[in-house]
Design a protein around this motif. Structure first.
Motif, PDB file in Angstrom:
ATOM      1  N   ALA A   1       0.883  -1.019  -0.119  1.00 20.91           N
ATOM      2  CA  ALA A   1       0.021   0.193  -0.048  1.00 20.91           C
ATOM      3  C   ALA A   1       1.080   1.193  -0.274  1.00 20.91           C
ATOM      4  N   TRP A   2       1.940   1.237  -0.879  1.00 22.42           N
ATOM      5  CA  TRP A   2       2.573   2.362  -1.110  1.00 22.42           C
ATOM      6  C   TRP A   2       2.466   3.236  -2.313  1.00 22.42           C
ATOM      7  N   THR A   3       1.518   2.801  -2.966  1.00 21.63           N
ATOM      8  CA  THR A   3       1.351   3.751  -4.465  1.00 21.63           C
ATOM      9  C   THR A   3       1.060   5.114  -3.916  1.00 21.63           C
ATOM     10  N   ASP A   4       0.237   5.785  -2.761  1.00 21.70           N
ATOM     11  CA  ASP A   4       0.022   7.057  -2.747  1.00 21.70           C
ATOM     12  C   ASP A   4       1.349   7.783  -2.673  1.00 21.70           C
ATOM     13  N   ARG A   5       2.082   7.277  -1.700  1.00 19.35           N
ATOM     14  CA  ARG A   5       3.766   7.886  -1.422  1.00 19.35           C
ATOM     15  C   ARG A   5       4.421   7.802  -2.925  1.00 19.35           C
ATOM     16  N   MET A   6       4.048   6.678  -3.810  1.00 22.42           N
ATOM     17  CA  MET A   6       5.022   6.924  -4.853  1.00 22.42           C
ATOM     18  C   MET A   6       4.659   7.798  -5.861  1.00 22.42           C
ATOM     19  N   LEU A   7       3.337   7.937  -5.823  1.00 26.15           N
ATOM     20  CA  LEU A   7       2.608   9.056  -6.849  1.00 26.15           C
ATOM     21  C   LEU A   7       3.017  10.414  -6.437  1.00 26.15           C
ATOM     22  N   ARG A   8       2.988  10.726  -5.046  1.00 27.35           N
ATOM     23  CA  ARG A   8       2.971  11.884  -4.541  1.00 27.35           C
ATOM     24  C   ARG A   8       4.532  12.483  -4.402  1.00 27.35           C
ATOM     25  N   GLN A   9       5.289  11.579  -4.000  1.00 25.79           N
ATOM     26  CA  GLN A   9       6.832  11.913  -3.516  1.00 25.79           C
ATOM     27  C   GLN A   9       7.840  11.656  -4.685  1.00 25.79           C
ATOM     28  N   VAL A  10       7.417  10.733  -5.543  1.00 26.76           N
ATOM     29  CA  VAL A  10       8.315  10.449  -6.620  1.00 26.76           C
ATOM     30  C   VAL A  10       7.759  10.709  -8.149  1.00 26.76           C
ATOM     31  N   ILE A  11       6.497  10.108  -8.451  1.00 27.42           N
ATOM     32  CA  ILE A  11       6.043  10.422  -9.962  1.00 27.42           C
ATOM     33  C   ILE A  11       5.794  11.893 -10.201  1.00 27.42           C
ATOM     34  N   GLY A  12       5.073  12.492  -9.280  1.00 21.10           N
ATOM     35  CA  GLY A  12       4.598  13.756  -9.281  1.00 21.10           C
ATOM     36  C   GLY A  12       5.924  14.790  -9.559  1.00 21.10           C
ATOM     37  N   PRO A  13       6.732  14.707  -8.766  1.00 20.65           N
ATOM     38  CA  PRO A  13       7.917  15.713  -9.004  1.00 20.65           C
ATOM     39  C   PRO A  13       8.807  15.207 -10.514  1.00 20.65           C
ATOM     40  N   LEU A  14       8.873  14.003 -10.627  1.00 21.80           N
ATOM     41  CA  LEU A  14       9.652  13.663 -11.781  1.00 21.80           C
ATOM     42  C   LEU A  14       8.940  13.884 -13.147  1.00 21.80           C
ATOM     43  N   SER A  15       7.625  13.827 -13.054  1.00 17.61           N
ATOM     44  CA  SER A  15       6.881  14.358 -14.147  1.00 17.61           C
ATOM     45  C   SER A  15       6.906  15.837 -14.488  1.00 17.61           C
ATOM     46  N   ARG A  16       7.296  16.811 -13.618  1.00 13.24           N
ATOM     47  CA  ARG A  16       7.517  17.995 -13.647  1.00 13.24           C
ATOM     48  C   ARG A  16       8.922  18.396 -13.845  1.00 13.24           C
ATOM     49  N   GLY A  17       9.929  17.395 -14.134  1.00 12.37           N
ATOM     50  CA  GLY A  17      11.183  17.712 -14.386  1.00 12.37           C
ATOM     51  C   GLY A  17      11.927  18.236 -12.975  1.00 12.37           C
ATOM     52  N   GLU A  18      11.408  17.905 -11.900  1.00 13.44           N
ATOM     53  CA  GLU A  18      11.963  18.152 -10.776  1.00 13.44           C
ATOM     54  C   GLU A  18      12.564  17.045  -9.838  1.00 13.44           C
ATOM     55  N   TYR A  19      13.600  17.355  -8.852  1.00 13.19           N
ATOM     56  CA  TYR A  19      13.946  16.481  -8.103  1.00 13.19           C
ATOM     57  C   TYR A  19      12.908  15.766  -7.166  1.00 13.19           C
ATOM     58  N   ALA A  20      12.710  14.606  -7.108  1.00 15.69           N
ATOM     59  CA  ALA A  20      11.862  13.931  -6.004  1.00 15.69           C
ATOM     60  C   ALA A  20      12.474  13.730  -4.891  1.00 15.69           C
ATOM     61  N   HIS A  21      11.517  13.721  -3.788  1.00 24.47           N
ATOM     62  CA  HIS A  21      12.537  13.733  -2.438  1.00 24.47           C
ATOM     63  C   HIS A  21      11.268  12.534  -1.835  1.00 24.47           C
ATOM     64  N   TYR A  22      11.941  11.371  -1.355  1.00 21.66           N
ATOM     65  CA  TYR A  22      10.853  10.504  -0.600  1.00 21.66           C
ATOM     66  C   TYR A  22      11.681  10.243   0.495  1.00 21.66           C
TER      67      TYR A  22
END
Length: 248
Positions: free
Chosen positions: A103-124
């Motif tokens: 049950a980690w998909t929300d963390r993945m989408l919020r902390q990783v996918i979102g920033p990377l999709s904007r070309g930003e550093y992700a922070h998890y």
């Protein structure tokens, strides 16, 4: 697959003098094959903002982490021209927890996918399995290729963001025996619960039928075969009969 690629990926018979080196190095032919795979990945169109997100999925203990490490080094060498450091790898063990192994998909989408999709550093925040709590934030750069390895890396919610899905082709029982041997008797109870959770996950949300390539470990090298998604074709539907995937 071209015969040359298959031959280069086939297991070699070279033996390393120090057994510890096997975690870091494959025999030369296998590294050439990983270089070719890395070059293919770098030529793909971005899938998550400017990033080519590549998933390495498979059963626990199947060898995903080792493959990810070797492929990351090959990617870095090709991209920079010198081995300055491995390409970014996100280990899903850092997002999972004792209570929420999948049950980690929300963390993945919020902390990783979102920033990377904007070309930003992700922070998890990686999970500390000893202290049973999340640790300080860790950066993940929007590199040309970012590898995501772990059980469930190719799950349904992540596939729209993936440039490629690789499946480590080793059966569950063999993988779990390897994992138990690696982790020792201290984690026997954990593995008893994990195998049940993993079986449930792949029954409800399978990854292998959608893999672009199947990767088999053979000695100190790898064999790469077309995945079910390639064999099925882009316009065919994957269905199941008696638990086995079939293309319609």
């Amino acid at each position: 697959m071209p015969l040359a690629d298959r031959a280069a990926l086939t297991c070699g018979r070279t033996r390393r003098a120090a057994a510890g080196r096997r975690d870091r190095l494959a025999y030369p032919g296998a590294m050439d094959a990983l270089d070719r795979l890395a070059a293919e990945l770098l030529r793909l169109p971005p899938s998550c903002g400017p990033v080519r997100l590549v998933a390495i999925d498979g059963h626990a203990g199947s060898g995903k982490s080792t493959l990810a490490g070797r492929l990351a080094t090959a990617l870095d060498t090709l991209h920079t021209g010198t081995a300055t450091g491995p390409a970014p790898v996100l280990h899903l063990d850092d997002l999972a927890t004792h209570d929420e192994p999948f049950a980690w998909t929300d963390r993945m989408l919020r902390q990783v996918i979102g920033p990377l999709s904007r070309g930003e550093y992700a922070h998890y925040a990686p999970y500390d399995w000893d202290r049973r709590r999340f640790g300080p934030l860790r950066p993940l750069p929007p590199a040309p290729v970012v590898l995501v390895e772990g059980v469930g890396a190719g799950r349904r919610v992540l596939r729209p963001y993936l440039a490629r899905l690789l499946w480590m082709e080793r059966g569950p029982e063999e993988s779990w025996v390897r994992g138990r041997h690696r982790d020792g008797h201290e984690l026997a109870d954990f593995w008893d619960g994990w195998t049940v959770a993993e079986t449930r996950h792949f029954t409800e949300d399978p990854s292998r039928p959608f893999a672009d390539a199947l990767v088999r470990e053979c000695g100190e090298g790898y064999v790469r075969l077309p995945g079910p998604s390639v064999a099925a074709g882009a316009h065919q539907t994957i269905t199941y009969r008696d638990g086995s995937p079939a293309a319609n």
